[in-house]
Each structure stands twice: as C-alpha cells, then as structure tokens.
Enzyme design. Structure first.
Site, PDB file in Angstrom:
ATOM      1  N   HIS A 129       0.874  -1.180   0.000  1.00 31.22           N
ATOM      2  CA  HIS A 129       0.000   0.000   0.000  1.00 31.22           C
ATOM      3  C   HIS A 129       0.913   1.233   0.000  1.00 31.22           C
ATOM      4  CE1 HIS A 129      -2.752   2.927   1.903  1.00 31.22           C
ATOM      5  NE2 HIS A 129      -3.734   2.145   1.528  1.00 31.22           N
ATOM      6  N   ASP A 206       3.039  -4.393   7.986  1.00 29.59           N
ATOM      7  CA  ASP A 206       1.809  -3.614   7.850  1.00 29.59           C
ATOM      8  C   ASP A 206       0.656  -4.609   7.949  1.00 29.59           C
ATOM      9  OD1 ASP A 206      -0.495  -2.541   6.846  1.00 29.59           O
ATOM     10  OD2 ASP A 206       0.411  -1.671   5.050  1.00 29.59           O
ATOM     11  N   GLN A 209      -4.602  -5.068   6.829  1.00 27.96           N
ATOM     12  CA  GLN A 209      -5.610  -5.979   6.280  1.00 27.96           C
ATOM     13  C   GLN A 209      -5.600  -7.337   6.958  1.00 27.96           C
ATOM     14  OE1 GLN A 209      -7.947  -5.167   4.214  1.00 27.96           O
ATOM     15  NE2 GLN A 209      -7.182  -3.145   3.677  1.00 27.96           N
ATOM     16  N   LYS A 232     -10.497  -0.906  10.340  1.00 22.51           N
ATOM     17  CA  LYS A 232     -10.581  -2.098   9.482  1.00 22.51           C
ATOM     18  C   LYS A 232     -10.890  -3.346  10.300  1.00 22.51           C
ATOM     19  CE  LYS A 232      -7.346  -0.171   6.163  1.00 22.51           C
ATOM     20  NZ  LYS A 232      -8.120   0.341   5.038  1.00 22.51           N
ATOM     21  N   CYS A 371      -4.670   2.531  -3.621  1.00 17.49           N
ATOM     22  CA  CYS A 371      -3.391   2.971  -3.019  1.00 17.49           C
ATOM     23  C   CYS A 371      -2.297   1.933  -3.241  1.00 17.49           C
ATOM     24  CB  CYS A 371      -3.544   3.270  -1.530  1.00 17.49           C
ATOM     25  SG  CYS A 371      -4.662   4.618  -1.206  1.00 17.49           S
TER      26      CYS A 371
HETATM   27  N1  PMP Z   1      -1.853  -0.677   4.613  1.00 22.44           N
HETATM   28  C1  PMP Z   1      -2.800  -1.401   4.035  1.00 22.44           C
HETATM   29  C2  PMP Z   1      -2.473  -2.768   3.499  1.00 22.44           C
HETATM   30  C3  PMP Z   1      -4.086  -0.864   3.913  1.00 22.44           C
HETATM   31  O1  PMP Z   1      -5.043  -1.568   3.324  1.00 22.44           O
HETATM   32  C4  PMP Z   1      -4.349   0.431   4.415  1.00 22.44           C
HETATM   33  C5  PMP Z   1      -5.714   1.077   4.287  1.00 22.44           C
HETATM   34  N2  PMP Z   1      -6.297   0.943   3.038  1.00 22.44           N
HETATM   35  C6  PMP Z   1      -3.313   1.124   5.035  1.00 22.44           C
HETATM   36  C7  PMP Z   1      -2.086   0.530   5.117  1.00 22.44           C
HETATM   37  C8  PMP Z   1      -3.508   2.480   5.606  1.00 22.44           C
HETATM   38  O2  PMP Z   1      -4.352   2.424   6.696  1.00 22.44           O
HETATM   39  P1  PMP Z   1      -4.912   3.771   7.358  1.00 22.44           P
HETATM   40  O3  PMP Z   1      -5.480   4.561   6.217  1.00 22.44           O
HETATM   41  O4  PMP Z   1      -5.955   3.288   8.301  1.00 22.44           O
HETATM   42  O5  PMP Z   1      -3.776   4.434   8.016  1.00 22.44           O
END
Ligand code: PMP
Length: 413
Positions: A129, A206, A209, A232, A371
């Site tokens: 991401h 990270d 998910q 999430k 993203c």
């Molecule tokens: N990493 C991953 C794999 C994600 O899916 C997301 C959110 N789409 C993020 C990081 C960022 O998370 P946040 O916007 O809650 O900071």
C-alpha cells in the site's frame, strides 16, 4: 452452490449488531462490500461514544479526579486488550497512533532517522500500500538509502527466492504487508522474518488488512514492528496501533514532542523523555476511539477470528466461482489461501463506471488503484473493482452483487 451449513456463524445474529446494515441506498437494501477500505462498526462500539462523552469524558493520565481516573483506566484497559489481540509480551510495547499510516511514519521517522544511513538498503514489496512505500521514499530522499522491491508472480504471490537474493550486508529493514489490500495475498511473515533476522535486518509488518482476518501473534512471527488500524477491524477511524519490541522502542528517539511524552522539561537542561509507550504518545490521544477499539476487539473475540476467517473464505470461494462465470471478467490476485478480497477487471467496461452504476443498485464496492499503484501498473491496469468481505456478509449478498454486476456490465458494454 457453496455450502455454509457446517459453519457455526449465526450471520443473522452478527448482522443484528450493525445498525447501518438496515439502511437503504438509492431505495435498495445496502450490500456493503467495501470492508477492506473501512468495515462497519457494531453497536457495542458505537455505544462507547455515548457512554464515554455522557459519563466520564476527561483527559487521561494527568488528572487526580474521578472522571480522569475512569477515563485513564478504560484507556489503559484497551492497551492490554490490544496486547492480547496480537499476543505481545508487554503492554508497553503497544503504542496508539492515528492508524497504520501514522504507525509506519513513526517507525520511519523515529527508528529510520536514527538507524539508516546513505548506502543502506530497505526492502519493500511489490504488493505494498502507498502508506508502506511513500514514508520510505520521503526518508530515502533525505538520507540516501536505497529501496529494493520484492517481486510478485502472476498470482500476486511474493517470490521468496528473489526475496532471499535481495539481501546484502547493507540491508537494514524489510517493510512488508501481512495481507495485501489490493489482492488479498497473505504473506508468510514468520518465514520472511527468519530470513530478515538471519541477515541482521529488522522486519516491519503492515497488518492493516490482516487484523480483521488473521490470528496475529507478533511473538510467534517474530515481527519487530507491527501496525494496524481500528477502522478495518470493526472499530472507529482515527485510531491505530504500532507494536514494537520493547528494546527497539526504548532505544528509539521520540518523533513528536509535546505533553505526555516527557519526564522533565527545562529551558536550561532541555527535556528528558517518558518511558515507552508514552514517549511515542505526545498530546491528548483519541481517548474515546481507543476505548471503542477495545470494544471492537471484544466483539471480534466474541465470535472468534478462526470462525470469521472460515466464513469469509467460504464467501470468497463462492464469489470466485460466481464471478468466474462472467464473460470477459478477469480476477487479479489468485494467491492460495488469500483473504476475503476480490479484485477484478472487465473487458470493455471501465471500473469507475461499474462502481458508480452498481452503487445505484445498493451495492458498495471500491474502484480505483486501491493505493497500490505500483502493483496495478505491474499487472498492466490502472484501476480494478474490488469487493471485500466481512463477518456480516452473506452468500445472498454475494449473489445480489454478482447479479447487479451482470446488469451493470450489460449497460456499459
Ligand atoms: N496498509 C494497508 C495494506 C491498507 O489496506 C491500508 C488502508 N487501506 C493502510 C495501510 C492504511 O491504513 P490507514 O489509512 O488506516 O492508516
């Protein structure tokens, strides 16, 4: 037809906890399949806000009065719930952040600035991401370290041989997601951590998910840092977690200065800093959100992640079978054992058009680059449609989604 009868999940009871699932969108019952972006919150989480602001709203840690004590106790109870959720050894290893993004930026700015030098190497993956790419790019531009990318195969699985070959004596950090938000690939973090540690590199995971789908054990996987977001995992927005091994966090300098994170402040002698976790929690935190995150983790524990995972896997199998019947539809991300994320493109139909039109039928999916632009461009697309599932989704909703999708494709082709 996929059989769900052996699973003990009472989905009607689960759905009862989510008031939002009763609403209509454009006159149709809502079918919410955008859970990888943000999943819905059960009333047990929503009620925390009423209770907190109605009964014991107060700033934490500093107060000697009853409301402040109650707020502090509830806040710190959540720290222990988070510790248990990811099986960390100590509560001081749990730092509250605004989300995964802020947690990764914290590691980049506190650990990265103190430990990375020009010529060093950081490994990230093709599956990342943007929030696990851009902080490293920003820092690399300042410091002059190199970012190397672990490649994926045609299924969206990381190439572990290539990963091993990327290490040199300059590799300091591996920053990789546990589960890909765009493709649902579940990465073998324990194995990847073993390889990183054999090369004296750290691993940051990270887990944005992974938290809603996978049982996380930071000790068993030997992650040095692990990040996830509340919104999430059935919790509120604006709150997330950074786990870090105590010895690493203790040795890191703070990254934001302010109240709460100091021991002493003097114009003459400068400042000394609080012990972890407070050293990394400058300012008034999102108190209600933290307490609500605790309620979300309780809710998840009440059902159990293994059952949630099994249910979502069955939904994913069902969706895969039904979507595969659609002419000209291509699923991206076919990793074995992938999480409940279906990314796809359709010949002759723009993803954005599909997303807009299917919303008119009450179905919420996400379209775009998720993203993960480097991943999508590697697969030759600039956008996909993504449907992602949660514990409250049903096979009937998948059927409505697929029927609606077929209608929409018929309209745009
Ligand atoms: N990493 C991953 C794999 C994600 O899916 C997301 C959110 N789409 C993020 C990081 C960022 O998370 P946040 O916007 O809650 O900071």
């Amino acid at each position: 037809m996929t059989d769900f009868s052996d699973l003990m999940l009472d989905v009607a009871k689960v759905r009862n906890d989510f008031p939002i699932l009763d609403r209509e969108v454009h006159g149709k019952p809502l079918v919410y399949l955008d859970n990888a972006a943000t999943c819905q919150t059960p009333r047990q989480v929503i009620e925390v806000f009423d209770d907190y602001y109605g009964r014991y709203n107060a700033n934490i840690h500093r107060g000697l009065h009853t409301l402040s004590d109650e707020a502090t106790a509830a806040f710190e109870r959540t720290r222990d719930k988070v510790r248990a959720f990811i099986n960390a050894r100590e509560i001081r290893e749990i730092i509250f952040t605004r989300g995964t993004t802020e947690a990764i930026n914290l590691v980049a700015n506190a650990w990265g600035r103190a430990n990375l030098k020009a010529g060093d190497e950081v490994l990230i993956s093709q599956l990342e991401h943007h929030s696990n790419i851009v902080p490293w790019q920003l820092l690399a531009a300042e410091i002059g370290f190199t970012i190397k990318v672990i490649p994926v195969d045609e299924r969206g699985v990381l190439d572990q041989d290539a990963y091993r070959d990327l290490f040199t004596e300059r590799t300091r950090l591996v920053a990789v997601n546990h589960v890909s938000n765009a493709f649902g690939t579940v990465n073998p973090i324990s194995d990847m951590a073993r390889v990183a540690h054999a090369h004296d590199a750290l691993i940051l995971v990270d887990g944005a998910q992974a938290a809603p789908h996978e049982q996380i054990d930071v000790v068993a996987m030997d992650a040095d840092f692990y990040a996830f977001s509340g919104h999430k995992v059935y919790g509120p927005t604006g709150i997330g977690v950074l786990y870090g091994k105590a010895e690493l966090l203790s040795a890191m300098p703070p990254w934001q200065g302010g109240g709460e994170m100091i021991k002493t402040v003097s114009f003459e002698a400068g400042s000394t800093f609080a012990d972890i976790p407070h050293k990394f929690e400058a300012g008034t935190p999102a108190i209600a959100e933290v307490i609500a995150l605790g309620a979300a983790l309780d809710w998840v524990a009440g059902i159990g992640l293994p059952l949630i995972r099994a249910w979502e896997h069955r939904l994913t199998e069902h969706a895969t079978r039904e979507l595969s019947r659609i002419d000209g539809l291509r699923i991206l991300g076919t990793a074995p054992g992938k999480a409940a994320v279906m990314s796809f493109v359709v010949d002759g139909a723009h993803s954005q058009d599909i997303g807009l039109l299917i919303d008119q039928l009450g179905v919420a999916i996400r379209t775009g680059h998720h993203c993960a632009q480097p991943l999508l461009s590697h697969f030759g697309v600039d956008a996909t449609c993504r449907a992602s599932f949660a514990a409250y989704n049903t096979p009937e909703e998948i059927d409505i989604f697929v029927e609606s999708l077929e209608r929409v494709i018929g309209m745009v082709r």
